[in-house]
Write a protein that holds these residues in place. Sequence first.
Motif, PDB file in Angstrom:
ATOM      1  N   LYS A 155     -20.736 119.456 -40.034  1.00  0.00           N
ATOM      2  CA  LYS A 155     -20.016 119.895 -41.250  1.00  0.00           C
ATOM      3  C   LYS A 155     -19.244 118.736 -41.867  1.00  0.00           C
ATOM      4  CE  LYS A 155     -19.471 124.761 -40.349  1.00  0.00           C
ATOM      5  NZ  LYS A 155     -19.221 125.071 -38.933  1.00  0.00           N
ATOM      6  N   ALA A 156     -18.692 117.884 -40.992  1.00  0.00           N
ATOM      7  CA  ALA A 156     -17.835 116.791 -41.493  1.00  0.00           C
ATOM      8  C   ALA A 156     -18.651 115.629 -42.058  1.00  0.00           C
ATOM      9  CB  ALA A 156     -16.942 116.293 -40.368  1.00  0.00           C
ATOM     10  N   LEU A 157     -19.916 115.563 -41.681  1.00  0.00           N
ATOM     11  CA  LEU A 157     -20.736 114.411 -42.057  1.00  0.00           C
ATOM     12  C   LEU A 157     -20.878 114.327 -43.574  1.00  0.00           C
ATOM     13  CD1 LEU A 157     -22.295 112.339 -40.369  1.00  0.00           C
ATOM     14  CD2 LEU A 157     -24.302 113.829 -40.530  1.00  0.00           C
TER      15      LEU A 157
ATOM     16  N   GLU B 186     -34.090  94.492 -44.712  1.00  0.00           N
ATOM     17  CA  GLU B 186     -33.325  94.365 -45.957  1.00  0.00           C
ATOM     18  C   GLU B 186     -31.867  94.732 -45.700  1.00  0.00           C
ATOM     19  OE1 GLU B 186     -34.318  93.587 -49.230  1.00  0.00           O
ATOM     20  OE2 GLU B 186     -36.067  92.814 -48.181  1.00  0.00           O
ATOM     21  N   PHE B 187     -31.709  95.839 -45.019  1.00  0.00           N
ATOM     22  CA  PHE B 187     -30.367  96.369 -44.777  1.00  0.00           C
ATOM     23  C   PHE B 187     -29.467  95.324 -44.128  1.00  0.00           C
ATOM     24  CE2 PHE B 187     -27.393  98.453 -41.880  1.00  0.00           C
ATOM     25  CZ  PHE B 187     -26.738  99.307 -42.740  1.00  0.00           C
ATOM     26  N   ARG B 188     -30.012  94.639 -43.123  1.00  0.00           N
ATOM     27  CA  ARG B 188     -29.148  93.771 -42.313  1.00  0.00           C
ATOM     28  C   ARG B 188     -28.583  92.600 -43.110  1.00  0.00           C
ATOM     29  NH1 ARG B 188     -32.926  90.273 -38.227  1.00  0.00           N
ATOM     30  NH2 ARG B 188     -30.901  89.307 -37.839  1.00  0.00           N
ATOM     31  N   TYR B 189     -29.290  92.193 -44.170  1.00  0.00           N
ATOM     32  CA  TYR B 189     -28.799  91.051 -44.956  1.00  0.00           C
ATOM     33  C   TYR B 189     -28.198  91.477 -46.297  1.00  0.00           C
ATOM     34  CZ  TYR B 189     -31.260  88.214 -41.543  1.00  0.00           C
ATOM     35  OH  TYR B 189     -31.668  87.636 -40.378  1.00  0.00           O
ATOM     36  N   SER B 190     -28.062  92.783 -46.509  1.00  0.00           N
ATOM     37  CA  SER B 190     -27.702  93.247 -47.847  1.00  0.00           C
ATOM     38  C   SER B 190     -26.199  93.438 -48.036  1.00  0.00           C
ATOM     39  CB  SER B 190     -28.416  94.567 -48.140  1.00  0.00           C
ATOM     40  OG  SER B 190     -27.906  95.561 -47.272  1.00  0.00           O
ATOM     41  N   GLU B 191     -25.410  93.004 -47.071  1.00  0.00           N
ATOM     42  CA  GLU B 191     -23.968  93.259 -47.102  1.00  0.00           C
ATOM     43  C   GLU B 191     -23.721  94.731 -47.430  1.00  0.00           C
ATOM     44  OE1 GLU B 191     -21.997  90.400 -49.608  1.00  0.00           O
ATOM     45  OE2 GLU B 191     -23.344  88.816 -48.919  1.00  0.00           O
ATOM     46  N   PRO B 192     -24.258  95.617 -46.577  1.00  0.00           N
ATOM     47  CA  PRO B 192     -24.243  97.047 -46.917  1.00  0.00           C
ATOM     48  C   PRO B 192     -22.832  97.624 -46.952  1.00  0.00           C
ATOM     49  CG  PRO B 192     -24.957  96.729 -44.661  1.00  0.00           C
ATOM     50  CD  PRO B 192     -24.852  95.367 -45.256  1.00  0.00           C
ATOM     51  N   LEU B 193     -22.709  98.589 -47.817  1.00  0.00           N
ATOM     52  CA  LEU B 193     -21.443  99.302 -47.939  1.00  0.00           C
ATOM     53  C   LEU B 193     -21.465 100.407 -46.885  1.00  0.00           C
ATOM     54  CD1 LEU B 193     -19.160  99.101 -50.031  1.00  0.00           C
ATOM     55  CD2 LEU B 193     -20.280 100.964 -51.258  1.00  0.00           C
ATOM     56  N   ILE B 194     -20.790 100.203 -45.786  1.00  0.00           N
ATOM     57  CA  ILE B 194     -20.799 101.199 -44.710  1.00  0.00           C
ATOM     58  C   ILE B 194     -19.523 102.019 -44.819  1.00  0.00           C
ATOM     59  CG2 ILE B 194     -20.836 101.526 -42.203  1.00  0.00           C
ATOM     60  CD1 ILE B 194     -22.520  98.988 -42.001  1.00  0.00           C
ATOM     61  N   GLU B 195     -19.693 103.324 -44.881  1.00  0.00           N
ATOM     62  CA  GLU B 195     -18.533 104.168 -45.145  1.00  0.00           C
ATOM     63  C   GLU B 195     -17.976 104.794 -43.867  1.00  0.00           C
ATOM     64  OE1 GLU B 195     -19.642 106.814 -48.330  1.00  0.00           O
ATOM     65  OE2 GLU B 195     -20.359 105.102 -49.493  1.00  0.00           O
ATOM     66  N   ALA B 196     -16.736 105.271 -43.964  1.00  0.00           N
ATOM     67  CA  ALA B 196     -16.026 105.747 -42.781  1.00  0.00           C
ATOM     68  C   ALA B 196     -16.651 107.008 -42.188  1.00  0.00           C
ATOM     69  CB  ALA B 196     -14.564 106.003 -43.138  1.00  0.00           C
ATOM     70  N   ASP B 197     -17.213 107.862 -43.046  1.00  0.00           N
ATOM     71  CA  ASP B 197     -17.769 109.102 -42.502  1.00  0.00           C
ATOM     72  C   ASP B 197     -19.299 109.074 -42.511  1.00  0.00           C
ATOM     73  OD1 ASP B 197     -17.865 109.051 -45.187  1.00  0.00           O
ATOM     74  OD2 ASP B 197     -16.607 110.826 -45.503  1.00  0.00           O
ATOM     75  N   GLU B 198     -19.817 107.896 -42.220  1.00  0.00           N
ATOM     76  CA  GLU B 198     -21.264 107.714 -42.254  1.00  0.00           C
ATOM     77  C   GLU B 198     -21.790 107.596 -40.823  1.00  0.00           C
ATOM     78  OE1 GLU B 198     -22.118 104.262 -44.566  1.00  0.00           O
ATOM     79  OE2 GLU B 198     -24.286 104.376 -44.258  1.00  0.00           O
ATOM     80  N   ALA B 199     -22.952 108.197 -40.570  1.00  0.00           N
ATOM     81  CA  ALA B 199     -23.617 108.011 -39.271  1.00  0.00           C
ATOM     82  C   ALA B 199     -24.986 107.381 -39.525  1.00  0.00           C
ATOM     83  CB  ALA B 199     -23.760 109.344 -38.562  1.00  0.00           C
ATOM     84  N   PHE B 200     -25.546 106.768 -38.489  1.00  0.00           N
ATOM     85  CA  PHE B 200     -26.811 106.047 -38.626  1.00  0.00           C
ATOM     86  C   PHE B 200     -27.863 106.598 -37.670  1.00  0.00           C
ATOM     87  CE2 PHE B 200     -23.951 103.235 -40.648  1.00  0.00           C
ATOM     88  CZ  PHE B 200     -24.703 102.489 -41.538  1.00  0.00           C
ATOM     89  N   ILE B 201     -29.104 106.511 -38.125  1.00  0.00           N
ATOM     90  CA  ILE B 201     -30.220 106.796 -37.214  1.00  0.00           C
ATOM     91  C   ILE B 201     -31.134 105.580 -37.235  1.00  0.00           C
ATOM     92  CG2 ILE B 201     -32.158 108.315 -36.686  1.00  0.00           C
ATOM     93  CD1 ILE B 201     -30.781 110.572 -38.019  1.00  0.00           C
ATOM     94  N   ALA B 202     -31.313 104.954 -36.073  1.00  0.00           N
ATOM     95  CA  ALA B 202     -32.231 103.806 -35.965  1.00  0.00           C
ATOM     96  C   ALA B 202     -33.552 104.337 -35.413  1.00  0.00           C
ATOM     97  CB  ALA B 202     -31.648 102.756 -35.035  1.00  0.00           C
ATOM     98  N   ILE B 203     -34.615 104.165 -36.204  1.00  0.00           N
ATOM     99  CA  ILE B 203     -35.912 104.739 -35.811  1.00  0.00           C
ATOM    100  C   ILE B 203     -36.824 103.612 -35.346  1.00  0.00           C
ATOM    101  CG2 ILE B 203     -37.838 106.186 -36.573  1.00  0.00           C
ATOM    102  CD1 ILE B 203     -36.003 106.944 -39.000  1.00  0.00           C
ATOM    103  N   SER B 204     -37.358 103.745 -34.148  1.00  0.00           N
ATOM    104  CA  SER B 204     -38.257 102.701 -33.652  1.00  0.00           C
ATOM    105  C   SER B 204     -39.094 103.246 -32.510  1.00  0.00           C
ATOM    106  CB  SER B 204     -37.444 101.505 -33.168  1.00  0.00           C
ATOM    107  OG  SER B 204     -38.298 100.531 -32.629  1.00  0.00           O
TER     108      SER B 204
END
Length: 608
Positions: free
Chosen positions: A291-293, A330-348
């Motif tokens: 809910k908080a995501l 791309e993401f790793r070099y893009s100086e991404p805007l990472i937000e406080a209430d953000e979660a990540f999924i790494a797919i591999s």
Amino acid sequence: MCGIIGYTGDRDCVGIILRGLERLEYRGYDSAGLAVLEDGRVDIRKAQGRLSNLAELVKASPVRGNIGIGHTRWATHGEPSYINAHPHADANQRLAIVHNGVIENSYTLRQGLAQKGIAFISETDTEVVAQLLGYYHTGEMLTTLYRVLPMLEGSFALAILDRERPDTIYCARKGGPLIVGRGAGGSLIASDIPAILSYSRDIFFLGEAEIGAVTPEGVSFYDSLGNPLEKTSVHIDWDIDAAEKDGYPHFMLKEIHQQPKVLEETLRHYVDMEKLAVRRERMPFTPAEAKALRRLTLIGCGTAYYAGLMGQSLIRRLARLRADCEIASEFRYSEPLIEADEAFIAISQSGETLDTVAALRLAKAAGRPVIALCNVIGSTVAREADQLMYTLAGPEIAVASTKAYSAQALTLMILALDLAHLRGHMTTAELKTALRALGEIPGQAERLLGQKERIQYFASRHFNCKKIFFIGRLEDYYLAMEAALKQKEISYIHSEAYSAGELKHGPLALIEEGALVIALATQSRVLDKTMSNLLEAKARGGKVVAVGQSPTPELLAAAEVWELPAADERFAPLLGAIPMQLFAYYMALQLGRDIDKPRNLAKSVTVE
Ligand code: M6R
């Protein structure tokens, strides 16, 4: 990319090394070699091209010993050649090393050594490491490693023989994977599980910046400062036969056919199909977290990225959550805007793709939780993420990903349904209906595979085409991307994916007599639009194919149709992937391509 195997024990190591390298062939390579310690000297055999060349060489010029290392090389520094093949030795022929990864400062290090009078034989960064270890040798390998490893920038998995320690294989890693197992009357090291699975099922994973000293009696692990480490092994219950072709001419065809079972197993892992309920304990978000995501970022490369796009789409649509899938490199070099209430999924699938690992670390460094969606137990992505969702595809050997893609897309669909339910956008009754429909997919996939002859026949008539366009809208566009990747990867036919609505904005100029245009059409809300785009392509001379459910009589009259079983269209792209994989496979077969090991490609991309 590149494969490493090593053995120290009471058996002759050469057969074990050659068999291990065979099991690593799928990773892609252009030369192979081995080094054996015998009677106080390092004996090296290397050959360009296929592993069979190395096996022939070893037959013609035998070598024996109880300790050795082997390697399949995928060229990065220097062309594929006998000289550049691993193992490489230092100037005194005291050491032999094999290496996966890229030493980014090798040019500077090479110049430094050259000024000290070291002459190089090969163009490789690996020889630079061998010469450094030789030059700075303290008389003891562990202290030498502590001295030399900090000089290396980039990524490496190293296995080293030292003729003064004739029972020990030293190994070290930063970036590339390395595992250690006990078996075959001794100990084994490898870059990947299938290489040693027939000897050992309890595997130790060498961690980042760790060093191992492997002897017939066991293995000692150390951290980068030389402190001993205690490690527990991970039991691998993969079926050994899973690394065999089982009568199929190629691993890819076998893996395409495994999909109904993979879908079933992955589904049952995450869903109690009797209760039609998601298994809460296996899902990454608690109800409160869901809910908080506010934002979910998915990251991956290649096919994993395309599966992520499919997930992005369903998470947005069903769970009304901002989800964005990013290409890891791309993401790793893009100086991404990472937000406080953000979660990540790494797919591999492999869990070792360098860019995906780097993106995962970036997210973690920003203090954000990362969930791994991964197929390989104990891999870097699986170990470094905060939480884990395994895909149950089993070992995928063909370079072209098929069953892992399906398992990734399915897992993300289940996650999308769970989030939709937890976030109040789907009632429990609606969730049950959706899960019941999802439960139909494995059987429908099985039936679809039964119709493969039609695609095989079509491929036999069109394999000479020069270009293929895959078009679709929404989820079908993402499926089109995966279809085009599969096609170019193994048939080498130039293939592109376009959002069907974009055709008129440029690509239509490329459609002419002889072009194939395949429309993915599983989404009824945009079906008419996609079909009219397909017919526009037909009017310009394209040979057109439609892939979808319940085709209309008009469509059947206008196009070649590959009909999909009538499935819930939220999940129908899982079915649409199967004819696309078969199509790529049969085109490649007609063209005589090396299907499981396509040119220039590797299964696990552990360099940038
Ligand atoms: O092991 P990963 O899933 O991280 O691999 C990512 C890509 O390298 C991989 O999907 C690649 O695109 C496949 N060969 C596609 O078939």
